[in-house]
Design a protein around this motif. Sequence first.
Motif, short mmCIF file in Angstrom:
data_model
loop_
_atom_site.label_atom_id
_atom_site.label_comp_id
_atom_site.label_asym_id
_atom_site.label_seq_id
_atom_site.Cartn_x
_atom_site.Cartn_y
_atom_site.Cartn_z
N ALA A 53 8.57 -5.54 19.05
CA ALA A 53 8.87 -5.29 20.46
C ALA A 53 8.26 -3.97 20.93
CB ALA A 53 10.37 -5.28 20.68
N ASN A 54 8.11 -3.02 20.03
CA ASN A 54 7.62 -1.69 20.41
C ASN A 54 6.23 -1.34 19.87
OD1 ASN A 54 9.94 -0.75 21.92
ND2 ASN A 54 11.02 -0.87 19.98
N PHE A 55 5.75 -2.10 18.88
CA PHE A 55 4.45 -1.80 18.28
C PHE A 55 3.62 -3.06 18.16
CE2 PHE A 55 7.27 1.53 16.91
CZ PHE A 55 6.49 2.67 17.00
N ARG A 56 2.30 -2.89 18.24
CA ARG A 56 1.39 -4.02 18.04
C ARG A 56 0.33 -3.61 17.02
NH1 ARG A 56 -3.36 -3.17 21.00
NH2 ARG A 56 -3.13 -1.58 22.61
N GLN A 57 -0.14 -4.60 16.27
CA GLN A 57 -1.14 -4.35 15.24
C GLN A 57 -2.52 -4.27 15.87
OE1 GLN A 57 -0.98 -7.02 11.91
NE2 GLN A 57 -3.03 -6.46 11.23
N ILE A 58 -3.31 -3.27 15.43
CA ILE A 58 -4.66 -3.13 15.96
C ILE A 58 -5.73 -3.25 14.87
CG2 ILE A 58 -3.96 -1.75 17.94
CD1 ILE A 58 -5.00 0.73 16.37
N GLY A 59 -5.32 -3.36 13.63
CA GLY A 59 -6.30 -3.49 12.56
C GLY A 59 -5.63 -3.45 11.20
N SER A 60 -6.44 -3.64 10.16
CA SER A 60 -5.90 -3.57 8.81
C SER A 60 -7.02 -3.27 7.82
CB SER A 60 -5.19 -4.87 8.43
OG SER A 60 -6.12 -5.93 8.36
N THR A 61 -6.63 -2.74 6.69
CA THR A 61 -7.54 -2.48 5.58
C THR A 61 -6.86 -2.91 4.29
OG1 THR A 61 -6.71 -0.23 5.31
CG2 THR A 61 -8.66 -0.49 6.69
N LEU A 62 -7.64 -3.09 3.24
CA LEU A 62 -7.09 -3.44 1.94
C LEU A 62 -7.17 -2.24 1.01
CD1 LEU A 62 -8.58 -6.99 1.30
CD2 LEU A 62 -6.27 -6.41 2.06
N LYS A 68 -2.21 -4.06 -7.93
CA LYS A 68 -1.94 -4.86 -6.74
C LYS A 68 -2.95 -4.60 -5.63
CE LYS A 68 1.32 -1.57 -4.74
NZ LYS A 68 2.68 -1.33 -4.29
N VAL A 69 -2.95 -5.51 -4.68
CA VAL A 69 -3.75 -5.37 -3.46
C VAL A 69 -2.74 -5.27 -2.31
CG1 VAL A 69 -5.43 -6.45 -1.92
CG2 VAL A 69 -5.65 -6.73 -4.41
N THR A 70 -2.88 -4.24 -1.50
CA THR A 70 -1.96 -4.05 -0.37
C THR A 70 -2.75 -4.07 0.92
OG1 THR A 70 -0.55 -2.64 -1.75
CG2 THR A 70 -0.21 -2.54 0.64
N GLN A 71 -2.30 -4.90 1.85
CA GLN A 71 -2.88 -4.90 3.19
C GLN A 71 -2.16 -3.84 4.00
OE1 GLN A 71 -3.53 -8.68 5.19
NE2 GLN A 71 -2.79 -7.76 7.09
N ILE A 72 -2.90 -2.82 4.42
CA ILE A 72 -2.34 -1.72 5.21
C ILE A 72 -2.65 -2.01 6.67
CG2 ILE A 72 -2.32 0.77 5.62
CD1 ILE A 72 -1.50 0.03 2.76
N ASN A 73 -1.62 -2.35 7.42
CA ASN A 73 -1.78 -2.66 8.84
C ASN A 73 -1.65 -1.39 9.67
OD1 ASN A 73 -2.09 -5.41 8.34
ND2 ASN A 73 0.11 -5.74 8.34
N GLU A 74 -2.47 -1.29 10.70
CA GLU A 74 -2.42 -0.15 11.61
C GLU A 74 -1.77 -0.60 12.91
OE1 GLU A 74 -5.40 3.09 13.72
OE2 GLU A 74 -6.20 1.69 12.26
#
Length: 99
Positions: A53-62, A68-74
């Motif tokens: 409701a307050n934030f939206r995703q604008i990108g991501s990196t691995l 492990k592999v972590t998807q880091i969302n911005e």
Amino acid sequence: MRYCLVSEGKVIEGPCFLPVVWNNISGFCNLSNEDLASFGWLSFEVNENNDEANFRQIGSTLEITDTKVTQINEFVERTAEEKEEYQEYLREQAKRFEV
């Protein structure tokens, strides 16, 4: 749980569920994470933001580590107008699905 096949520091397959058989190894999906890592299969995680409701995703990196592999969302904070649009979207979905 989903996994990624990593080779030379790059994801070459996934994220996906583990195959039952891989490279003639039956029961591959039953191996431990340590054993899977020895074949290049690493567990996959996503850093979530549950405040849509307050934030939206604008990108991501691995981010790839040895285990492990972590998807880091911005995320960025929504503007007042975007917040209202999102609330309207939620109201429409509630009506549509009679929630």
